[in-house]
Design a protein around this motif. Structure first.
Motif, PDB file in Angstrom:
ATOM      1  N   THR A 210       0.817  -1.209   0.000  1.00  0.00           N
ATOM      2  CA  THR A 210       0.000   0.000   0.000  1.00  0.00           C
ATOM      3  C   THR A 210       0.855   1.265   0.000  1.00  0.00           C
ATOM      4  O   THR A 210       0.433   2.283  -0.528  1.00  0.00           O
ATOM      5  CB  THR A 210      -0.945   0.033   1.211  1.00  0.00           C
ATOM      6  OG1 THR A 210      -0.167  -0.091   2.391  1.00  0.00           O
ATOM      7  CG2 THR A 210      -1.966  -1.067   1.130  1.00  0.00           C
TER       8      THR A 210
ATOM      9  N   THR B 239       1.766   2.294  -3.553  1.00  0.00           N
ATOM     10  CA  THR B 239       0.693   2.788  -4.408  1.00  0.00           C
ATOM     11  C   THR B 239       0.139   4.133  -3.939  1.00  0.00           C
ATOM     12  O   THR B 239      -0.861   4.596  -4.467  1.00  0.00           O
ATOM     13  CB  THR B 239      -0.463   1.776  -4.452  1.00  0.00           C
ATOM     14  OG1 THR B 239      -0.954   1.588  -3.125  1.00  0.00           O
ATOM     15  CG2 THR B 239       0.001   0.453  -5.039  1.00  0.00           C
ATOM     16  N   ILE B 240       0.778   4.752  -2.985  1.00  0.00           N
ATOM     17  CA  ILE B 240       0.289   6.025  -2.453  1.00  0.00           C
ATOM     18  C   ILE B 240       0.468   7.130  -3.502  1.00  0.00           C
ATOM     19  O   ILE B 240       1.449   7.131  -4.253  1.00  0.00           O
ATOM     20  CB  ILE B 240       0.995   6.371  -1.127  1.00  0.00           C
ATOM     21  CG1 ILE B 240       0.240   7.453  -0.392  1.00  0.00           C
ATOM     22  CG2 ILE B 240       2.421   6.807  -1.365  1.00  0.00           C
ATOM     23  CD1 ILE B 240       0.675   7.583   1.056  1.00  0.00           C
ATOM     24  N   ASP B 241      -0.485   8.030  -3.572  1.00  0.00           N
ATOM     25  CA  ASP B 241      -0.422   9.131  -4.522  1.00  0.00           C
ATOM     26  C   ASP B 241       0.635  10.133  -4.053  1.00  0.00           C
ATOM     27  O   ASP B 241       0.582  10.634  -2.933  1.00  0.00           O
ATOM     28  CB  ASP B 241      -1.793   9.799  -4.619  1.00  0.00           C
ATOM     29  CG  ASP B 241      -1.850  10.846  -5.708  1.00  0.00           C
ATOM     30  OD1 ASP B 241      -0.862  11.001  -6.449  1.00  0.00           O
ATOM     31  OD2 ASP B 241      -2.897  11.511  -5.820  1.00  0.00           O
ATOM     32  N   ARG B 242       1.592  10.421  -4.893  1.00  0.00           N
ATOM     33  CA  ARG B 242       2.711  11.288  -4.508  1.00  0.00           C
ATOM     34  C   ARG B 242       2.271  12.727  -4.277  1.00  0.00           C
ATOM     35  O   ARG B 242       2.859  13.436  -3.475  1.00  0.00           O
ATOM     36  CB  ARG B 242       3.808  11.228  -5.560  1.00  0.00           C
ATOM     37  CG  ARG B 242       4.486   9.892  -5.554  1.00  0.00           C
ATOM     38  CD  ARG B 242       5.656   9.860  -6.487  1.00  0.00           C
ATOM     39  NE  ARG B 242       6.266   8.546  -6.398  1.00  0.00           N
ATOM     40  CZ  ARG B 242       7.022   8.028  -7.307  1.00  0.00           C
ATOM     41  NH1 ARG B 242       7.271   8.702  -8.416  1.00  0.00           N
ATOM     42  NH2 ARG B 242       7.536   6.836  -7.162  1.00  0.00           N
ATOM     43  N   PHE B 243       1.241  13.177  -4.984  1.00  0.00           N
ATOM     44  CA  PHE B 243       0.746  14.535  -4.770  1.00  0.00           C
ATOM     45  C   PHE B 243       0.228  14.698  -3.348  1.00  0.00           C
ATOM     46  O   PHE B 243       0.563  15.647  -2.646  1.00  0.00           O
ATOM     47  CB  PHE B 243      -0.360  14.870  -5.777  1.00  0.00           C
ATOM     48  CG  PHE B 243      -1.040  16.181  -5.487  1.00  0.00           C
ATOM     49  CD1 PHE B 243      -0.405  17.378  -5.793  1.00  0.00           C
ATOM     50  CD2 PHE B 243      -2.292  16.212  -4.885  1.00  0.00           C
ATOM     51  CE1 PHE B 243      -1.023  18.589  -5.513  1.00  0.00           C
ATOM     52  CE2 PHE B 243      -2.912  17.412  -4.612  1.00  0.00           C
ATOM     53  CZ  PHE B 243      -2.279  18.604  -4.924  1.00  0.00           C
ATOM     54  N   TRP B 244      -0.616  13.750  -2.901  1.00  0.00           N
ATOM     55  CA  TRP B 244      -1.181  13.854  -1.559  1.00  0.00           C
ATOM     56  C   TRP B 244      -0.121  13.619  -0.493  1.00  0.00           C
ATOM     57  O   TRP B 244      -0.191  14.214   0.593  1.00  0.00           O
ATOM     58  CB  TRP B 244      -2.354  12.893  -1.396  1.00  0.00           C
ATOM     59  CG  TRP B 244      -3.531  13.352  -2.193  1.00  0.00           C
ATOM     60  CD1 TRP B 244      -4.065  12.743  -3.283  1.00  0.00           C
ATOM     61  CD2 TRP B 244      -4.288  14.548  -1.994  1.00  0.00           C
ATOM     62  NE1 TRP B 244      -5.110  13.471  -3.775  1.00  0.00           N
ATOM     63  CE2 TRP B 244      -5.276  14.599  -3.000  1.00  0.00           C
ATOM     64  CE3 TRP B 244      -4.228  15.589  -1.078  1.00  0.00           C
ATOM     65  CZ2 TRP B 244      -6.195  15.635  -3.091  1.00  0.00           C
ATOM     66  CZ3 TRP B 244      -5.148  16.623  -1.181  1.00  0.00           C
ATOM     67  CH2 TRP B 244      -6.107  16.642  -2.170  1.00  0.00           C
ATOM     68  N   LEU B 245       0.855  12.797  -0.771  1.00  0.00           N
ATOM     69  CA  LEU B 245       1.971  12.620   0.160  1.00  0.00           C
ATOM     70  C   LEU B 245       2.753  13.928   0.298  1.00  0.00           C
ATOM     71  O   LEU B 245       3.116  14.341   1.401  1.00  0.00           O
ATOM     72  CB  LEU B 245       2.896  11.495  -0.313  1.00  0.00           C
ATOM     73  CG  LEU B 245       4.128  11.247   0.554  1.00  0.00           C
ATOM     74  CD1 LEU B 245       3.723  10.782   1.947  1.00  0.00           C
ATOM     75  CD2 LEU B 245       5.043  10.239  -0.115  1.00  0.00           C
TER      76      LEU B 245
END
Length: 167
Positions: free
Chosen positions: A2, A5-11
């Motif tokens: 998981t 697969t995290i969205d880099r923008f939201w991270l």
């Protein structure tokens, strides 16, 4: 899997918001110190105090040690008395809680549009408004009514001494 697969923008946004917390808290703390002592502290020592307090609060078994560390650093770096240092830290904590309550009040007004029972939102709103009003009243009375200034300052100092002794 998981984390990959995290969205880099939201991270990136979460990281930015996390790091913006320190300069904003530093500015608020500098305003509180200026309000209590009448002298505006420099940004860098105030930033170090805020960062150290947050680090200790995260690493210690309980977060109150972060405030104790902040009061000690204020006393050491800003050359304030322990009473003024404790007042600055506690009023900064109170101002932070007041800001959270105001966000809660704004969220409660937004919740009226959600399919929630009206008494649930009204009770939440009344509780937050009462707490925020009480905190504003204490902060105003402390500084502007002469007979309360010494009493509130003594109360804050004695609370800090007993708080440090209990730690």
């Amino acid at each position: 899997k998981t984390l990959l697969t995290i969205d880099r923008f939201w991270l990136g946004m979460a990281t930015l918001i996390l790091w913006l917390n320190f300069p904003l808290n530093t500015r608020r703390f500098a305003l509180v110190v200026d309000w209590i002592t009448g002298t505006r502290p420099a940004f860098l020592p105030t930033f170090k105090i805020t960062w150290l307090g947050s680090f200790v609060a995260l690493c210690a078994p309980f977060a109150a040690l972060g405030d104790v560390a902040r009061a000690g650093m204020v006393h050491w770096l800003m050359k304030l008395s322990l009473g003024h240092a404790a007042q600055a830290v506690l009023f900064d904590r109170g101002l932070s809680m007041l800001g959270l309550m105001l966000l809660g009040i704004a969220a409660a007004f937004w919740q009226f549009n959600l399919p929630l029972p009206p008494h649930f939102v009204t009770t939440q709103l009344a509780l937050l408004l009462a707490c925020a009003g009480g905190m504003v009243l204490v902060m105003i009375c402390y500084k502007f009514i002469p007979w309360t200034a010494g009493r509130v300052g003594h109360f804050v100092t004695s609370c800090c001494v007993s708080w440090v002794a209990s730690v």
